[in-house]
Design an enzyme around this catalytic site. Structure first.
Site, PDB file in Angstrom:
ATOM      1  N   LYS A 124      -9.874  -3.213   1.118  1.00 39.01           N
ATOM      2  CA  LYS A 124      -9.208  -4.363   0.497  1.00 39.01           C
ATOM      3  C   LYS A 124      -9.268  -5.610   1.385  1.00 39.01           C
ATOM      4  O   LYS A 124      -8.970  -6.711   0.958  1.00 39.01           O
ATOM      5  CB  LYS A 124      -7.752  -4.020   0.158  1.00 39.01           C
ATOM      6  N   LYS A 156      -1.715  -9.709 -12.809  1.00 40.85           N
ATOM      7  CA  LYS A 156      -0.314 -10.157 -12.736  1.00 40.85           C
ATOM      8  C   LYS A 156      -0.228 -11.587 -12.222  1.00 40.85           C
ATOM      9  O   LYS A 156       0.524 -12.408 -12.747  1.00 40.85           O
ATOM     10  CB  LYS A 156       0.495  -9.211 -11.824  1.00 40.85           C
ATOM     11  N   HIS A 158     -10.563   6.717 -10.956  1.00 37.39           N
ATOM     12  CA  HIS A 158     -10.019   5.463 -10.438  1.00 37.39           C
ATOM     13  C   HIS A 158     -10.661   5.003  -9.138  1.00 37.39           C
ATOM     14  O   HIS A 158     -10.190   4.038  -8.531  1.00 37.39           O
ATOM     15  CB  HIS A 158      -8.514   5.585 -10.180  1.00 37.39           C
ATOM     16  N   LYS A 207      -0.624  -5.824  -1.440  1.00 36.45           N
ATOM     17  CA  LYS A 207      -1.209  -4.586  -1.960  1.00 36.45           C
ATOM     18  C   LYS A 207      -1.226  -3.592  -0.811  1.00 36.45           C
ATOM     19  O   LYS A 207      -0.942  -3.966   0.327  1.00 36.45           O
ATOM     20  CB  LYS A 207      -2.625  -4.834  -2.495  1.00 36.45           C
ATOM     21  N   ARG A 208      -1.566  -2.326  -1.096  1.00 36.27           N
ATOM     22  CA  ARG A 208      -1.688  -1.379   0.001  1.00 36.27           C
ATOM     23  C   ARG A 208      -2.655  -1.914   1.057  1.00 36.27           C
ATOM     24  O   ARG A 208      -3.622  -2.593   0.738  1.00 36.27           O
ATOM     25  CB  ARG A 208      -2.184  -0.024  -0.536  1.00 36.27           C
ATOM     26  N   THR A 246      -5.107  -4.475 -10.320  1.00 35.26           N
ATOM     27  CA  THR A 246      -4.267  -4.874 -11.445  1.00 35.26           C
ATOM     28  C   THR A 246      -3.346  -6.023 -11.048  1.00 35.26           C
ATOM     29  O   THR A 246      -2.874  -6.762 -11.913  1.00 35.26           O
ATOM     30  CB  THR A 246      -3.425  -3.688 -11.952  1.00 35.26           C
TER      31      THR A 246
HETATM   32  C1  Z15 Z   1      -5.096   4.286  -6.456  1.00 36.47           C
HETATM   33  O1  Z15 Z   1      -4.023   3.479  -6.389  1.00 36.47           O
HETATM   34  C2  Z15 Z   1      -6.248   3.867  -7.102  1.00 36.47           C
HETATM   35  C3  Z15 Z   1      -7.306   4.718  -7.182  1.00 36.47           C
HETATM   36  C4  Z15 Z   1      -7.241   5.982  -6.628  1.00 36.47           C
HETATM   37  O2  Z15 Z   1      -8.266   6.829  -6.718  1.00 36.47           O
HETATM   38  C5  Z15 Z   1      -6.078   6.392  -5.987  1.00 36.47           C
HETATM   39 CL1  Z15 Z   1      -6.006   7.947  -5.311  1.00 36.47          CL
HETATM   40  C6  Z15 Z   1      -5.013   5.549  -5.892  1.00 36.47           C
HETATM   41  C7  Z15 Z   1      -6.265   2.512  -7.748  1.00 36.47           C
HETATM   42  C8  Z15 Z   1      -7.538   1.722  -7.509  1.00 36.47           C
HETATM   43  O3  Z15 Z   1      -7.767   1.592  -6.128  1.00 36.47           O
HETATM   44  C9  Z15 Z   1      -7.395   0.356  -8.160  1.00 36.47           C
HETATM   45  O4  Z15 Z   1      -8.584  -0.385  -8.045  1.00 36.47           O
HETATM   46  C10 Z15 Z   1      -7.053   0.511  -9.634  1.00 36.47           C
HETATM   47  O5  Z15 Z   1      -6.741  -0.750 -10.197  1.00 36.47           O
HETATM   48  C11 Z15 Z   1      -5.869   1.425  -9.808  1.00 36.47           C
HETATM   49  O6  Z15 Z   1      -6.083   2.654  -9.160  1.00 36.47           O
HETATM   50  C12 Z15 Z   1      -5.573   1.711 -11.270  1.00 36.47           C
HETATM   51  O7  Z15 Z   1      -6.714   2.105 -11.955  1.00 36.47           O
END
Ligand code: Z15
Length: 841
Positions: free
Chosen positions: A573, A682, A374, A567-568, A678
């Site tokens: 970001k 939405k 991810h 978002k976080r 994601t």
């Molecule tokens: C996280 O929320 C995501 C990736 C990671 O490696 C960790 Cl530790 C946490 C997120 C991505 O930043 C985001 O781009 C992606 O849409 C989401 O995972 C689901 O795949």
């Protein structure tokens, strides 16, 4: 099994087994029964919380009936199952979802009205299940929804944290973290005290040859912690399937808890042992896209992997099949590298406990696991120090070394002249101390590795995993672009839009086949339809404005353009790019004449998101946003033209209010850093426009909805490396407009300028790693284009409808079907018969 039970007993069970309510009266009767008996409350002291509890218990009963049947059906069908291992499941609230899935929300609404309650108020009583940080955890939740809806036999496995992600408050512009104790009343979980696994830590490894001359490996004298299962029902939409999410809770093992100590008066140390065990599942680590190498985190990972694997193996052994059939019955998906120890644990179970040969076991292991990556951010890639693993999991370290040895030998055979390659692909990094690279272990132990959007899947093949493409060939690596569940993110969050869409295309079938949205396109010129479309967006904005009024205490104009980034908070970001853009706009407004100001499009800039408690720079960004808001929002020169809002405690249930209310949302990561994103999906699904970079799934969204329907800006991923290099070695100058923004901050316009020094120097002096300056011009120009475009409301609504009509691809249903076909090799269970039985009764 059934035939072993005598006929008369079966009859009695059948006669009395509950059928579940369907009418308003039946619902009321069930809810009131629960309120008066289960909760021991009455009409006279039934507040909204009690009404919620009674309603939840009534719906829970309904789910349990289907849940039991689903589990029986799946056991009986004896097909292959998928197990989704994730340290995070960001589920949000369950009641609204359950009501919609069983098709009885209106029944509940009318019933609650009879009892004197508004359904919205009752739904709002529920505490979010917030067992996740952000995108990764919410993706897992969307996947569970799709797997149930599509009738796959699939289980989630996770940890039952006592504390979910912290609650965020803002005090004096700073983030403050409040613990999220959420288990006081949770009707959605079922403790299974009969389902437990003893998990071992520490100890040492004893190798010897037994009487028959066989090598025996035993891991002994460790500390034992018990994992107890808590099951959560996961209902599908419009189907009798209710799948299971199994969460493990830790407690001192009954053998371990020291009664001897207790009896001899050593209460304190006995209780300390108990608490140490319970600490394992106590709290979710609040980092998103960051690994910090803490021992307790490794304990969590092993505890959860071991419990899950033993549970899965136990279930397999009941089937009495040969071990060689294991991967015909079991597929396990690793959500990021957090569950990588599951690979090692399965190998240990097969070799040490079941007595299989190494090679035979390894074939089973590698055909069972799939690994999803991810992120490419280096700070998020997990590495665990060898001494740490040696101490906590001595046998696992030996197995990791053996896996590595065999792998490196096979690489050496195929690439005999490439010594460097061996060092590069080794699971062990030869640093001080040595480190175990979890992603490499996950790749080597899996049969498929996937990224989560096209660009991201290409990037992992050409950057962080390129040597493994050389070793395994390209086919081991694949892409499955992320998706979201349209049930929660359209139907539940935006019921009016869902209803309007259904009225146009003839049914709610699009909720199960999102590509049917394309039937909306013929209506893009339908005047009446466009009017209703725009009215719904406006109503959703009014609702958010009310939320802002009650939570922040000031009003915003719902006619203004709502510009949202939730978002976080993370430097990649680039919330800092957004707030610098806001300051730029503020300065422009200040310098205008009243006539010029009249031509402007009023804007509300909404921010929301949590910063990891130890992420100082992210907290500084939150601070700046809040301070800018304090100044701008009370500046009489500005009035309605610009408002800056930081919404506290962004979470799933708040997203359900925020997402439908956006005109434009920001997905502005430095190209190449956001694996997918994601929330972009939405927002577009709810009729919002996007300002975004060519990153993650933005690229595929653009391809689907058309370039004329999205506001793209900024540098491309392929140029990022050179730009960064140039910052250090070229004649690099910060964008002059951005310099003006910095001067404005440094003047103290937003209070103590020193507080924001690091944010500025990161860009001016330390290489601007996230290319804020390089993209600033393009960003501001694109924002101006947005203002222009928004003035033509008719064209805007056309864009909005066209985009929604073309979003069919981004459902998590499509995504899960791709995993099922290309990685898991599983098929949905046939529930036609069950549906028929239900329709008849
Ligand atoms: C996280 O929320 C995501 C990736 C990671 O490696 C960790 Cl530790 C946490 C997120 C991505 O930043 C985001 O781009 C992606 O849409 C989401 O995972 C689901 O795949």
């Amino acid at each position: 099994v059934e035939s072993s039970i005598p006929e008369h007993m079966r009859e009695a069970w059948k006669k009395f087994s509950p059928k579940g309510f369907t009418t308003k009266d039946e619902f009321e009767s069930e809810a009131v029964k629960h309120i008066e008996t289960t909760l021991a409350r009455s009409l006279f002291n039934c507040d909204e919380l009690a009404a919620y509890s009674g309603t939840a218990l009534a719906f829970r009963d309904r789910l349990i009936i289907d849940w039991n049947k689903t589990q029986q059906r799946q056991s009986f069908a004896d097909q292959k199952r998928l197990y989704y291992l994730s340290l995070e499941f960001l589920m949000g609230r369950a009641l609204d979802n359950a009501m919609l899935n069983v098709g009885l929300k209106n029944v509940a609404k009318d019933g609650l009205a009879d009892l004197g309650f508004r359904i919205e108020d009752i739904i709002a009583q529920e505490h979010d299940a917030a067992l996740g940080n952000g995108g990764l955890g919410r993706l897992a939740a969307c996947f569970l929804d799709s797997m149930a809806t599509l009738n796959y036999a699939a289980w989630g496995y996770g940890l039952r944290y006592r504390y979910g992600i912290f609650k965020q408050e803002i005090q004096d512009g700073y983030q403050v973290e409040i613990p999220d104790y959420w288990l006081d009343f949770n009707p959605w979980e079922f403790p299974r005290h009969d389902v437990s696994v003893d998990v071992q830590f520490y100890g040492w490894v004893n190798k010897y040859t037994n009487d028959e001359g066989k090598q025996i490996v035993s891991w002994q004298d460790g500390e034992i912690v018990t994992a107890t299962a808590y099951d959560v029902p996961v209902p599908g939409y419009g189907t009798p399937t209710v799948n299971n999410l199994r969460l493990w809770s830790s407690k001192a093992s009954s053998g371990e808890f020291d009664f001897a100590k207790f009896n001899s008066g050593e209460y304190e140390s006995a209780v300390a042992d108990e608490q140490r065990a319970e600490t394992i599942s106590a709290v979710l680590y609040p980092n998103d896209n960051l690994e910090r190498g803490k021992e307790l985190r490794l304990k969590q990972q092993y505890f959860w992997c071991a419990a899950s694997l033993h549970d899965i193996v136990r279930r397999f052994k009941k089937s009495k099949r040969k071990w060689s059939e294991f991967s015909d019955q079991v597929a396990i998906q690793l959500n990021d590298t957090h569950p990588t120890l599951a690979i090692v644990e399965l190998q240990r179970i097969l070799v040490d406990m079941e007595g299989l040969g190494w090679d035979e076991a390894w074939t089973i292991v590698t055909s069972t696991f799939g690994y999803t990556n991810h992120t490419v951010l280096p700070e998020a890639l997990e590495k665990w120090s060898v001494p740490l693993i040696q101490n906590l999991l001595p046998r696992h370290l030996q197995i990791i070394y053996e896996i590595n040895l065999q792998f490196l030998q096979s690489v050496e055979k195929r690439f005999p002249k490439d010594r460097d390659l061996l060092g590069r692909v080794s699971i062990i990094e030869e640093s001080q101390p040595k480190m175990v690279r979890m992603a490499y272990l996950a790749i080597i132990g899996s049969h498929k590795v996937n990224g989560v959007a096209e660009l991201h899947s290409d990037l992992i093949k050409t950057t962080i995993f390129k040597d493994f493409v050389k070793v395994y060939g390209p086919d081991k690596f694949t892409n499955v672009t992320n998706g979201i569940t349209p049930r929660r993110w359209l139907h539940q969050a935006n019921p009016r839009l869902s209803e309007l869409i259904a009225s146009k295309i003839g049914s709610y079938e699009f909720l199960k086949d999102l590509t049917l949205l394309n039937k909306l396109e013929p209506f893009v010129d339908d005047k009446e339809f466009k009017k209703e479309w725009a009215e719904i967006k406006y109503a959703n904005k009014v609702r958010l404005a009310q939320h802002i009024q009650t939570t922040k205490g000031y009003s915003v104009n719902p006619k203004a353009l709502f510009d949202i980034q939730v978002k976080r908070i993370h430097e990649y970001k680039r919330q800092q790019l957004n707030i610098f853009g806001v300051i730029h706009r503020y300065m422009a407004i200040k310098s205008m004449s009243p006539e010029e100001r009249k031509k402007l499009v009023p804007r509300v800039s909404v921010f929301g998101g949590k910063a990891a408690p130890g992420y100082w720079m992210a907290k500084t960004i939150i601070h700046l946003i809040n301070k800018v808001g304090e100044v701008v929002n009370k500046d009489p020169d500005v009035g309605d033209l610009l408002k800056v809002v930081f919404l506290e405690d962004y979470n799933v249930s708040k997203a359900e209010i925020i997402v439908p209310a956006s005109d434009i949302s920001e997905h502005i990561s430095t190209a190449g850093t956001e694996a997918s994103g994601t929330s972009n999906m939405k927002f577009v699904l709810n009729g919002g426009m996007i300002i975004g970079t060519l990153d993650g799934a933005n690229i595929e969204i653009t391809r689907e909805i058309g370039e004329q329907n999205i506001f793209l800006f900024g540098n491309l991923s392929e140029d990022v490396e050179d730009l960064r290099h140039h910052h250090f070695y070229g004649d690099y100058k910060v964008n002059p407009e951005l310099v003006k923004v910095f001067d404005c901050i440094k003047k103290g316009t937003f209070g103590d300028e020193g507080a924001f020094g690091a944010l500025i120097s990161g860009i001016v002096e330390h290489g601007d790693y996230y290319l804020v300056s390089d993209d600033f011009n393009s960003y501001c120009q694109t924002q101006d284009l947005i203002d222009e475009a928004y003035k033509d409301q008719d064209a805007w609504v056309t864009k909005s409808i066209t985009s929604v009509a073309r979003m069919g691809f981004f459902t998590s249903d499509r995504c899960i079907n791709e995993y099922a076909d290309t990685i898991w090799n599983i098929e949905p269970l046939d529930v036609a018969e069950e549906k028929e039985v239900r329709a008849r009764t």
